[in-house]
Design a protein around this motif. Structure first.
Motif, mmCIF file in Angstrom:
data_model
loop_
_atom_site.group_PDB
_atom_site.id
_atom_site.type_symbol
_atom_site.label_atom_id
_atom_site.label_comp_id
_atom_site.label_asym_id
_atom_site.label_seq_id
_atom_site.Cartn_x
_atom_site.Cartn_y
_atom_site.Cartn_z
ATOM 1 N N LEU A 14 -7.385 11.450 -6.374
ATOM 2 C CA LEU A 14 -6.722 10.142 -6.302
ATOM 3 C C LEU A 14 -7.435 9.116 -7.191
ATOM 4 O O LEU A 14 -6.787 8.327 -7.878
ATOM 5 C CB LEU A 14 -6.670 9.654 -4.845
ATOM 6 C CG LEU A 14 -5.727 10.471 -3.953
ATOM 7 C CD1 LEU A 14 -5.873 10.062 -2.491
ATOM 8 C CD2 LEU A 14 -4.285 10.297 -4.402
ATOM 9 N N VAL A 15 -8.787 9.142 -7.173
ATOM 10 C CA VAL A 15 -9.546 8.186 -7.998
ATOM 11 C C VAL A 15 -9.232 8.412 -9.480
ATOM 12 O O VAL A 15 -8.980 7.455 -10.230
ATOM 13 C CB VAL A 15 -11.069 8.306 -7.727
ATOM 14 C CG1 VAL A 15 -11.879 7.589 -8.796
ATOM 15 C CG2 VAL A 15 -11.416 7.723 -6.364
ATOM 16 N N VAL A 16 -9.193 9.700 -9.897
ATOM 17 C CA VAL A 16 -8.884 9.991 -11.308
ATOM 18 C C VAL A 16 -7.461 9.519 -11.635
ATOM 19 O O VAL A 16 -7.221 8.878 -12.666
ATOM 20 C CB VAL A 16 -9.059 11.501 -11.610
ATOM 21 C CG1 VAL A 16 -8.507 11.851 -12.984
ATOM 22 C CG2 VAL A 16 -10.542 11.874 -11.531
ATOM 23 N N ALA A 17 -6.506 9.801 -10.722
ATOM 24 C CA ALA A 17 -5.094 9.447 -10.980
ATOM 25 C C ALA A 17 -4.934 7.932 -11.165
ATOM 26 O O ALA A 17 -4.309 7.485 -12.132
ATOM 27 C CB ALA A 17 -4.216 9.952 -9.839
ATOM 28 N N VAL A 18 -5.519 7.128 -10.276
ATOM 29 C CA VAL A 18 -5.335 5.675 -10.415
ATOM 30 C C VAL A 18 -6.122 5.132 -11.616
ATOM 31 O O VAL A 18 -5.704 4.159 -12.230
ATOM 32 C CB VAL A 18 -5.655 4.889 -9.112
ATOM 33 C CG1 VAL A 18 -4.634 5.178 -8.033
ATOM 34 C CG2 VAL A 18 -7.056 5.112 -8.643
ATOM 35 N N THR A 19 -7.237 5.814 -11.965
ATOM 36 C CA THR A 19 -8.006 5.360 -13.135
ATOM 37 C C THR A 19 -7.202 5.566 -14.421
ATOM 38 O O THR A 19 -7.283 4.756 -15.350
ATOM 39 C CB THR A 19 -9.364 6.085 -13.199
ATOM 40 O OG1 THR A 19 -10.045 5.838 -11.969
ATOM 41 C CG2 THR A 19 -10.230 5.565 -14.333
ATOM 42 N N LEU A 47 -1.195 1.718 -5.050
ATOM 43 C CA LEU A 47 -1.717 3.066 -4.770
ATOM 44 C C LEU A 47 -3.171 3.015 -4.309
ATOM 45 O O LEU A 47 -3.572 3.744 -3.388
ATOM 46 C CB LEU A 47 -1.605 3.941 -6.028
ATOM 47 C CG LEU A 47 -0.180 4.344 -6.411
ATOM 48 C CD1 LEU A 47 -0.177 5.085 -7.738
ATOM 49 C CD2 LEU A 47 0.420 5.233 -5.319
ATOM 50 N N THR A 48 -3.964 2.125 -4.918
ATOM 51 C CA THR A 48 -5.385 2.037 -4.540
ATOM 52 C C THR A 48 -5.517 1.491 -3.121
ATOM 53 O O THR A 48 -6.281 2.023 -2.304
ATOM 54 C CB THR A 48 -6.154 1.154 -5.550
ATOM 55 O OG1 THR A 48 -5.927 1.676 -6.850
ATOM 56 C CG2 THR A 48 -7.641 1.159 -5.285
ATOM 57 N N MET A 49 -4.742 0.441 -2.816
ATOM 58 C CA MET A 49 -4.779 -0.120 -1.458
ATOM 59 C C MET A 49 -4.375 0.931 -0.420
ATOM 60 O O MET A 49 -5.002 1.074 0.629
ATOM 61 C CB MET A 49 -3.831 -1.326 -1.355
ATOM 62 C CG MET A 49 -4.388 -2.573 -1.965
ATOM 63 S SD MET A 49 -5.910 -3.039 -1.101
ATOM 64 C CE MET A 49 -6.244 -4.601 -1.769
ATOM 65 N N LEU A 50 -3.295 1.669 -0.736
ATOM 66 C CA LEU A 50 -2.794 2.697 0.188
ATOM 67 C C LEU A 50 -3.867 3.760 0.434
ATOM 68 O O LEU A 50 -4.129 4.149 1.577
ATOM 69 C CB LEU A 50 -1.539 3.331 -0.427
ATOM 70 C CG LEU A 50 -0.685 4.174 0.505
ATOM 71 C CD1 LEU A 50 -0.026 3.271 1.549
ATOM 72 C CD2 LEU A 50 0.387 4.910 -0.281
ATOM 73 N N THR A 51 -4.520 4.190 -0.664
ATOM 74 C CA THR A 51 -5.570 5.214 -0.550
ATOM 75 C C THR A 51 -6.710 4.707 0.336
ATOM 76 O O THR A 51 -7.156 5.407 1.258
ATOM 77 C CB THR A 51 -6.132 5.555 -1.954
ATOM 78 O OG1 THR A 51 -5.053 5.992 -2.765
ATOM 79 C CG2 THR A 51 -7.186 6.628 -1.885
ATOM 80 N N PHE A 82 -19.587 0.398 -4.153
ATOM 81 C CA PHE A 82 -18.791 0.023 -5.329
ATOM 82 C C PHE A 82 -17.313 -0.125 -4.973
ATOM 83 O O PHE A 82 -16.652 -1.050 -5.432
ATOM 84 C CB PHE A 82 -18.948 1.087 -6.433
ATOM 85 C CG PHE A 82 -20.318 1.094 -7.043
ATOM 86 C CD1 PHE A 82 -20.633 0.219 -8.074
ATOM 87 C CD2 PHE A 82 -21.303 1.962 -6.583
ATOM 88 C CE1 PHE A 82 -21.899 0.205 -8.642
ATOM 89 C CE2 PHE A 82 -22.569 1.959 -7.141
ATOM 90 C CZ PHE A 82 -22.872 1.076 -8.169
ATOM 91 N N SER A 83 -16.795 0.819 -4.155
ATOM 92 C CA SER A 83 -15.344 0.823 -3.931
ATOM 93 C C SER A 83 -14.889 -0.342 -3.051
ATOM 94 O O SER A 83 -13.806 -0.897 -3.273
ATOM 95 C CB SER A 83 -14.886 2.159 -3.342
ATOM 96 O OG SER A 83 -15.483 2.360 -2.092
ATOM 97 N N VAL A 84 -15.712 -0.765 -2.080
ATOM 98 C CA VAL A 84 -15.284 -1.880 -1.216
ATOM 99 C C VAL A 84 -15.177 -3.193 -2.005
ATOM 100 O O VAL A 84 -14.123 -3.841 -1.971
ATOM 101 C CB VAL A 84 -16.193 -2.003 0.033
ATOM 102 C CG1 VAL A 84 -15.916 -3.295 0.784
ATOM 103 C CG2 VAL A 84 -15.992 -0.801 0.948
ATOM 104 N N PRO A 85 -16.236 -3.596 -2.781
ATOM 105 C CA PRO A 85 -16.065 -4.826 -3.584
ATOM 106 C C PRO A 85 -14.914 -4.713 -4.590
ATOM 107 O O PRO A 85 -14.194 -5.680 -4.810
ATOM 108 C CB PRO A 85 -17.395 -4.985 -4.310
ATOM 109 C CG PRO A 85 -18.358 -4.118 -3.607
ATOM 110 C CD PRO A 85 -17.598 -3.052 -2.894
ATOM 111 N N SER A 86 -14.719 -3.527 -5.189
ATOM 112 C CA SER A 86 -13.596 -3.357 -6.127
ATOM 113 C C SER A 86 -12.279 -3.642 -5.413
ATOM 114 O O SER A 86 -11.417 -4.348 -5.937
ATOM 115 C CB SER A 86 -13.493 -1.920 -6.655
ATOM 116 O OG SER A 86 -14.682 -1.478 -7.172
ATOM 117 N N THR A 87 -12.142 -3.086 -4.217
ATOM 118 C CA THR A 87 -10.884 -3.248 -3.469
ATOM 119 C C THR A 87 -10.675 -4.715 -3.087
ATOM 120 O O THR A 87 -9.549 -5.218 -3.152
ATOM 121 C CB THR A 87 -10.912 -2.363 -2.202
ATOM 122 O OG1 THR A 87 -11.251 -1.047 -2.590
ATOM 123 C CG2 THR A 87 -9.572 -2.356 -1.503
#
Ligand code: HEM
Length: 128
Positions: A14-19, A47-51, A82-87
């Motif tokens: 999923l990370v690769v797909a949204v990137t 998609l990122t929020m849903l993931t 990293f992922s929480v601040p990004s979100t």
């Protein structure tokens, strides 16, 4: 019930797909198509929020220490730094983009891309 390694592998895909979407949105900018950049990033945002929401919900209902080894839990913790601040930055990116606050949007964009790079590196490095 999926195993820990299956969950981590799914997350990586999923990370690769949204990137790929994020990279395409930057290509759209280079091609001077800011509207297309906005449309691609709207999909990236959803998609990122849903993931993140599905993953968080999942972690609430399973026994995390049963699913993941201590090594995987430590690596997941670093990934979350990293992922929480990004979100959290994602709604800011959407709002500043839609409101055409160009300078603010680009400044937050640079911060976002830095945090997202950390998200991808620590995500792909998770043991599975
Ligand atoms: C380094 C990263 C980024 C850069 C340099 C960047 C740059 C830009 C620029 C120059 C515009 C046009 C602004 C204007 O018309 O005044 C724009 C629009 C926009 N951006 Fe970004 N952006 C980045 C990342 C993102 C991200 C991560 C999102 C959302 C998740 C996003 C969402 C939008 C939206 C919704 C628009 C409005 C498009 C429209 O006019 O319909 N951007 N961006």
């Amino acid at each position: 019930m999926p195993t820990g390694p299956q969950i981590i592998l799914t997350l990586k895909v999923l990370v690769v797909a949204v990137t790929v979407l994020l990279a395409l949105s930057l290509v759209a900018l280079v091609m001077k198509k800011p509207r297309l950049h906005g449309q691609i990033n709207t999909a990236f945002f959803a998609l990122t929020m849903l993931t993140v929401l599905c993953f968080e919900g999942f972690l609430q209902v399973v026994n995390v220490s049963e699913l993941f080894t201590p090594e995987a839990r430590q690596a997941l913790r670093v990934h979350l730094y990293f992922s929480v601040p990004s979100t959290l930055l994602l709604p800011v990116m959407m709002a500043t983009g839609k409101m055409h606050r160009r300078r603010l949007h680009i400044a937050f964009g640079l911060l976002f891309v830095t945090l997202w790079t950390g998200t991808v590196i620590t995500g792909l490095g998770l043991p599975h």
